[in-house]
Design an enzyme around this catalytic site. Sequence first.
Site, PDB file in Angstrom:
ATOM      1  N   PRO A 151     120.038  28.073 -79.419  1.00  0.00           N
ATOM      2  CA  PRO A 151     120.658  29.156 -78.664  1.00  0.00           C
ATOM      3  C   PRO A 151     122.055  29.419 -79.048  1.00  0.00           C
ATOM      4  CG  PRO A 151     119.433  27.617 -77.182  1.00  0.00           C
ATOM      5  CD  PRO A 151     119.574  26.821 -78.409  1.00  0.00           C
ATOM      6  N   CYS A 152     122.158  30.756 -79.252  1.00  0.00           N
ATOM      7  CA  CYS A 152     123.762  31.148 -79.626  1.00  0.00           C
ATOM      8  C   CYS A 152     124.345  31.419 -78.430  1.00  0.00           C
ATOM      9  CB  CYS A 152     123.660  31.973 -80.658  1.00  0.00           C
ATOM     10  SG  CYS A 152     123.258  31.812 -82.424  1.00  0.00           S
ATOM     11  N   ASN A 153     123.617  32.220 -77.636  1.00  0.00           N
ATOM     12  CA  ASN A 153     123.886  32.560 -76.045  1.00  0.00           C
ATOM     13  C   ASN A 153     123.436  31.264 -75.267  1.00  0.00           C
ATOM     14  OD1 ASN A 153     124.812  35.438 -76.288  1.00  0.00           O
ATOM     15  ND2 ASN A 153     123.135  35.423 -77.608  1.00  0.00           N
TER      16      ASN A 153
END
Length: 342
Positions: A151-153
């Site tokens: 996950p980036c967010n």
Amino acid sequence: MRTIVVRNVHQALTEGAYQLQTFGQETTSRNGPVKMLPVPLTTCYLRPTERVLFHPERDANPFFHLFESLWMLKGRRDVDFPKFFNSKFDAFSDDGEVFNAAYGYRWRNHFNTDQLARIISALDKDPTCRRQVLAMWDGHHDLGLQSKDLPCNTQAYFQVDMDGKLQMMVTNRSNDLIWGAYGANAVHFSMLLEYMALSLKREVGLYYQTSFNTHFYTETHGDLVATLADKAPQPPAQYTCPYSSGAITTTIPLMSIPRGRWDRELTMFMSMGFEIANTNKVFVDPFFAHVAIPLYRAYIAFKSKSPTRFAEAYQHVGQCAAQDWQIACSEWLQRREAKCKK
């Protein structure tokens, strides 16, 4: 920390490009050379539901952005559905079948609970609550994991503001300017915010996104970022886009019926696949009936090998009642058709 306040994502893309082009520093990454901001970047969207990009240089695929967002709201993580709209998307899957960090799956299934439903319930009971955190990063699962897809967010926070509107803040560990921050992310999370707000029978408030590391890949996007940066308004008051110019007068809310019924219609829509091209099933919510279905049919027509595929696709797009999606999809198809004629 740098902060930009923008009307919508169409403006954010040029403003963000200007920030990186002007203040970014060149460095390396595991995926090649990048130019990154040396400080975090916060973007505040004043009108987050104006979520469609129109810059022809960016050539964003509005079909992919829209339907990937619905795939997320359904809580899925399979490769097949989004791959239909983006043939290269499976490159981010470890096994070619599912995605490790699919946001929607994390929202609704990964932690063995539907986080969206719980947050809606909590804010419905106590609108003053400040404890509503949506998790996407799972430290136990993700830390040290060798995966193509992490996950980036990482988190989103929801609260009801002083005017009774629902606002959201998203935190991001590492964000690509072109594909992530001002591409798909702006659509995904603005649709999430709208889903949550309408479920609570509230208006959509401000959407903030804070990216710890904002960058673009210089070898693939250097020229594009330079072009977009030159379009950044100076001063901002001169900024115009199809939303602010008056070209778009009709939009359709994501949800016009109670959430339970809308979720059932989402389930029906997502389960139909290619059958949607000829379905006679009745969808009550105008978003499905007059936006999602005609655009899905348009993309099916575009992907066919029929010699009349563009004409059929345009016909379906013309039936879309949301002018922003209709304009963006028409222009995207026109660019594809022009390439085919060369």
